[in-house]
Design an enzyme around this catalytic site. Structure first.
Site, PDB file in Angstrom:
ATOM      1  N   HIS A 222       0.807  -1.233   0.000  1.00  0.00           N
ATOM      2  CA  HIS A 222       0.000   0.000   0.000  1.00  0.00           C
ATOM      3  C   HIS A 222       0.831   1.271   0.000  1.00  0.00           C
ATOM      4  O   HIS A 222       0.296   2.369  -0.168  1.00  0.00           O
ATOM      5  CB  HIS A 222      -0.945   0.033   1.209  1.00  0.00           C
ATOM      6  CG  HIS A 222      -0.266   0.428   2.486  1.00  0.00           C
ATOM      7  ND1 HIS A 222       0.454  -0.455   3.245  1.00  0.00           N
ATOM      8  CD2 HIS A 222      -0.180   1.627   3.127  1.00  0.00           C
ATOM      9  CE1 HIS A 222       0.939   0.174   4.305  1.00  0.00           C
ATOM     10  NE2 HIS A 222       0.580   1.436   4.268  1.00  0.00           N
TER      11      HIS A 222
HETATM   12  C1  UD1 Z   1      -2.101   6.213   5.135  1.00  0.00           C
HETATM   13  C2  UD1 Z   1      -0.845   6.748   5.807  1.00  0.00           C
HETATM   14  C3  UD1 Z   1       0.209   5.654   5.859  1.00  0.00           C
HETATM   15  C4  UD1 Z   1      -0.328   4.406   6.496  1.00  0.00           C
HETATM   16  C5  UD1 Z   1      -1.629   3.978   5.830  1.00  0.00           C
HETATM   17  C6  UD1 Z   1      -2.241   2.838   6.592  1.00  0.00           C
HETATM   18  C7  UD1 Z   1      -0.414   9.122   5.449  1.00  0.00           C
HETATM   19  C8  UD1 Z   1       0.419  10.120   4.722  1.00  0.00           C
HETATM   20  N1  UD1 Z   1      -0.280   7.850   5.054  1.00  0.00           N
HETATM   21  O1  UD1 Z   1      -1.753   5.894   3.807  1.00  0.00           O
HETATM   22  O2  UD1 Z   1       1.314   6.103   6.619  1.00  0.00           O
HETATM   23  O3  UD1 Z   1       0.626   3.387   6.355  1.00  0.00           O
HETATM   24  O4  UD1 Z   1      -2.557   5.065   5.839  1.00  0.00           O
HETATM   25  O5  UD1 Z   1      -3.129   2.123   5.829  1.00  0.00           O
HETATM   26  O6  UD1 Z   1      -1.141   9.486   6.335  1.00  0.00           O
HETATM   27  N2  UD1 Z   1      -8.772   5.061   0.159  1.00  0.00           N
HETATM   28  C9  UD1 Z   1     -10.008   4.494  -0.028  1.00  0.00           C
HETATM   29  N3  UD1 Z   1     -10.755   4.259   1.093  1.00  0.00           N
HETATM   30  C10 UD1 Z   1     -10.366   4.542   2.343  1.00  0.00           C
HETATM   31  C11 UD1 Z   1      -9.112   5.126   2.506  1.00  0.00           C
HETATM   32  C12 UD1 Z   1      -8.321   5.380   1.414  1.00  0.00           C
HETATM   33  O7  UD1 Z   1     -10.422   4.216  -1.140  1.00  0.00           O
HETATM   34  O8  UD1 Z   1     -11.112   4.274   3.306  1.00  0.00           O
HETATM   35  C13 UD1 Z   1      -7.925   5.295  -1.031  1.00  0.00           C
HETATM   36  C14 UD1 Z   1      -8.185   6.655  -1.711  1.00  0.00           C
HETATM   37  O9  UD1 Z   1      -8.033   6.456  -3.086  1.00  0.00           O
HETATM   38  C15 UD1 Z   1      -7.054   7.501  -1.172  1.00  0.00           C
HETATM   39  C16 UD1 Z   1      -5.915   6.489  -1.041  1.00  0.00           C
HETATM   40  O10 UD1 Z   1      -6.548   5.278  -0.644  1.00  0.00           O
HETATM   41  O11 UD1 Z   1      -6.723   8.567  -2.008  1.00  0.00           O
HETATM   42  C17 UD1 Z   1      -4.854   6.866  -0.036  1.00  0.00           C
HETATM   43  O12 UD1 Z   1      -5.424   7.077   1.263  1.00  0.00           O
HETATM   44  P1  UD1 Z   1      -4.649   7.971   2.349  1.00  0.00           P
HETATM   45  O13 UD1 Z   1      -5.338   7.886   3.647  1.00  0.00           O
HETATM   46  O14 UD1 Z   1      -4.381   9.331   1.794  1.00  0.00           O
HETATM   47  O15 UD1 Z   1      -3.229   7.287   2.470  1.00  0.00           O
HETATM   48  P2  UD1 Z   1      -2.864   5.760   2.701  1.00  0.00           P
HETATM   49  O16 UD1 Z   1      -2.140   5.272   1.499  1.00  0.00           O
HETATM   50  O17 UD1 Z   1      -4.034   5.011   3.193  1.00  0.00           O
HETATM   51  N1  UDP Z   2      -4.469  -5.026   8.538  1.00  0.00           N
HETATM   52  C1  UDP Z   2      -5.759  -5.513   8.605  1.00  0.00           C
HETATM   53  N2  UDP Z   2      -6.363  -5.909   7.438  1.00  0.00           N
HETATM   54  C2  UDP Z   2      -5.738  -5.834   6.239  1.00  0.00           C
HETATM   55  C3  UDP Z   2      -4.416  -5.330   6.182  1.00  0.00           C
HETATM   56  C4  UDP Z   2      -3.815  -4.919   7.360  1.00  0.00           C
HETATM   57  O1  UDP Z   2      -6.336  -5.605   9.687  1.00  0.00           O
HETATM   58  O2  UDP Z   2      -6.356  -6.211   5.230  1.00  0.00           O
HETATM   59  C5  UDP Z   2      -3.814  -4.594   9.790  1.00  0.00           C
HETATM   60  C6  UDP Z   2      -2.480  -5.246  10.040  1.00  0.00           C
HETATM   61  O3  UDP Z   2      -2.662  -6.466  10.720  1.00  0.00           O
HETATM   62  C7  UDP Z   2      -1.769  -4.213  10.885  1.00  0.00           C
HETATM   63  C8  UDP Z   2      -2.295  -2.913  10.348  1.00  0.00           C
HETATM   64  O4  UDP Z   2      -3.512  -3.222   9.667  1.00  0.00           O
HETATM   65  O5  UDP Z   2      -2.117  -4.316  12.245  1.00  0.00           O
HETATM   66  C9  UDP Z   2      -1.305  -2.335   9.399  1.00  0.00           C
HETATM   67  O6  UDP Z   2      -1.890  -1.327   8.653  1.00  0.00           O
HETATM   68  P1  UDP Z   2      -1.320  -0.840   7.262  1.00  0.00           P
HETATM   69  O7  UDP Z   2      -0.534  -1.906   6.628  1.00  0.00           O
HETATM   70  O8  UDP Z   2      -2.469  -0.282   6.536  1.00  0.00           O
HETATM   71  O9  UDP Z   2      -0.421   0.414   7.681  1.00  0.00           O
HETATM   72  P2  UDP Z   2       1.037   0.627   8.299  1.00  0.00           P
HETATM   73  O10 UDP Z   2       1.220  -0.262   9.453  1.00  0.00           O
HETATM   74  O11 UDP Z   2       2.022   0.392   7.213  1.00  0.00           O
HETATM   75  O12 UDP Z   2       1.013   2.067   8.657  1.00  0.00           O
END
Ligand code: UD1
Ligand code: UDP
Length: 386
Positions: A222
């Site tokens: 991701h």
């Molecule tokens: C964010 C965090 C990242 C973390 C991740 C956990 C920042 C800068 N990044 O990244 O550090 O590891 O969350 O998962 O804060 N989207 C959906 N539905 C949702 C949420 C997101 O479709 O419920 C899609 C949208 O297209 C959006 C993209 O995901 O533009 C990115 O979402 P965003 O929250 O901006 O960043 P993450 O990549 O999720």
């Molecule tokens: N996770 C989850 N379902 C998923 C993928 C991840 O519950 O389909 C959980 C995972 O076990 C961990 C957390 O989400 O506890 C990690 O989140 P993510 O990978 O989105 O973000 P990061 O840790 O890199 O910020």
């Protein structure tokens, strides 16, 4: 005995999971002493990225949801800052707790520190030493806006010392006289707490997925560097697909919506090919209990997630990290996680090395005793007694 009101800030999936450790410890050990107000920025909003965790992990519904949603970094963060500021002015909490390094963390750190509310940062001190990573700036600003900083690992604690934080500071603690602690990881608390429950509650999970335990590799992707760079994403997926074929092993990929959006938009041919492959199961994001089951019963984990890297260690599974660097350096030093970037040669070599030496790896306890949340809350309360 003091009574305090704290604001618990969540926004992204891993923060909701992290907040559950603090909520659980409040209910179990500090009921009557701590009133918790949950603020959801709305950074993640799909049911499987948000609601599912509140329901499954028995966290109270958010008292506030700012509904900020997806946007550019600046826009998303600024909407969060002004929303959190309004809540701070209304609620006047004694302190505010933030987790990790997302834009929700940054926004809460800025809003609270500017209004002189003490900030408590959980998962402090992590550094990738790569400031082009959005999370790195979020970490640095959040740490330097905090009054209590809870580092999960020795490496994180050392990073804070290198930036001038001093463990010997004495109370009263303030933003200019902060206190740093080495606590262990609240995600280890969670994995310990929920692992047995996952087996009990999700008995049909593997049958429903038509998946055999211990006979698949778990993959999550991701990180923006991988999803938004189509060449990297393509290289990773093509390499993994060919390894799956060589070893005749299934790859299970619960993919973040961001990755699906990018695949559909930019690599549609590959997306269709992977969907048609018998060995590849692309599935929607799963709940935390389901994720624990997938991790615990996998042969190997391949990920660019911070949380999933650590969970690979909690559940004693080798891990390939689809990044150039990691904040969880102890895993790489231990040899159970390997940095493979998005490089087909590195991915292939390390996959084969790991696959052939699965039982020889060791997983020492780097992340505390599973009681980090309890310790953190004890110290928070103490701050208000001093
Ligand atoms: C964010 C965090 C990242 C973390 C991740 C956990 C920042 C800068 N990044 O990244 O550090 O590891 O969350 O998962 O804060 N989207 C959906 N539905 C949702 C949420 C997101 O479709 O419920 C899609 C949208 O297209 C959006 C993209 O995901 O533009 C990115 O979402 P965003 O929250 O901006 O960043 P993450 O990549 O999720
Ligand atoms: N996770 C989850 N379902 C998923 C993928 C991840 O519950 O389909 C959980 C995972 O076990 C961990 C957390 O989400 O506890 C990690 O989140 P993510 O990978 O989105 O973000 P990061 O840790 O890199 O910020």
């Amino acid at each position: 005995m003091s009574h305090i009101k704290l604001l618990n800030i969540v926004g992204a999936r891993p923060q909701i999971i992290k907040a559950s450790a603090i909520s659980r410890a409040i209910k179990k050990h500090y009921f009557g002493q701590i009133t918790e107000i949950i603020v959801h920025t709305g950074q993640h909003y799909d049911k499987e990225m948000s609601d599912v965790f509140f329901e499954e992990l028995e966290i109270n519904k958010p008292d506030y949801n700012l509904g900020v949603g997806s946007a550019s970094h600046g826009r998303q963060t600024s909407l969060m800052i002004s929303g959190i500021e309004d809540i701070l002015i209304k609620e006047k909490p004694d302190c505010i707790i933030l987790y990790g390094d997302t834009n929700s963390t940054l926004a809460a750190a800025i809003a609270a520190s500017k209004l002189h509310f003490p900030v408590i940062h959980i998962e402090a001190g992590l550094r990738s030493f790569n400031k082009t990573m959005p999370e790195e700036l979020n970490r640095i600003v959040s740490d330097h806006s905090s009054t209590l900083l809870f580092a999960p690992t020795h490496a994180a604690f050392k990073n804070l010392m290198n930036e001038g934080f001093r463990p010997e500071n004495s109370p009263p603690y303030t933003i200019d006289n902060p206190k740093i602690y080495l606590t262990g990881d609240i995600m280890y608390d969670n994995s310990k707490f929920f692992a047995a429950l996952a087996e009990k509650k999700k008995t049909d999970f593997f049958d429903n997925l038509r998946l055999e335990r211990d006979n698949y590799i778990l993959v999550t992707i991701h990180r923006d560097t991988n999803t938004d760079d189509f060449e990297r994403l393509n290289d990773i997926l093509i390499t993994l697909e060919s390894l799956a074929k060589e070893r005749n092993i299934t790859l299970v990929m619960p993919l973040h919506p961001r990755t699906i959006v990018s695949l559909k938009k930019n690599l549609y041919g590959l997306y269709c090919e992977l969907f048609g492959s018998k060995l590849i199961k692309i599935i929607p994001p799963v709940s935390f209990l389901e994720m624990i089951l997938l991790e615990k019963n996998s042969r190997m984990i391949i990920t660019d997630s911070g949380g999933v890297q650590k969970e690979s260690h909690f559940f004693k599974r080798p891990c390939l990290v689809l990044r150039r660097e990691t904040e969880w350096v102890e895993l790489v030093n231990n040899g159970t996680a390997r940095l493979v970037d998005a490089d087909p040669v590195k991915i292939t070599d390390e996959f084969n090395n790991m696959y052939d030496s699965l039982s020889m790896l060791e997983y020492p306890g780097f992340y505390g005793d599973g009681k980090a949340a309890e310790f953190i809350l004890k110290e928070v309360l103490l701050m208000f007694e001093n």
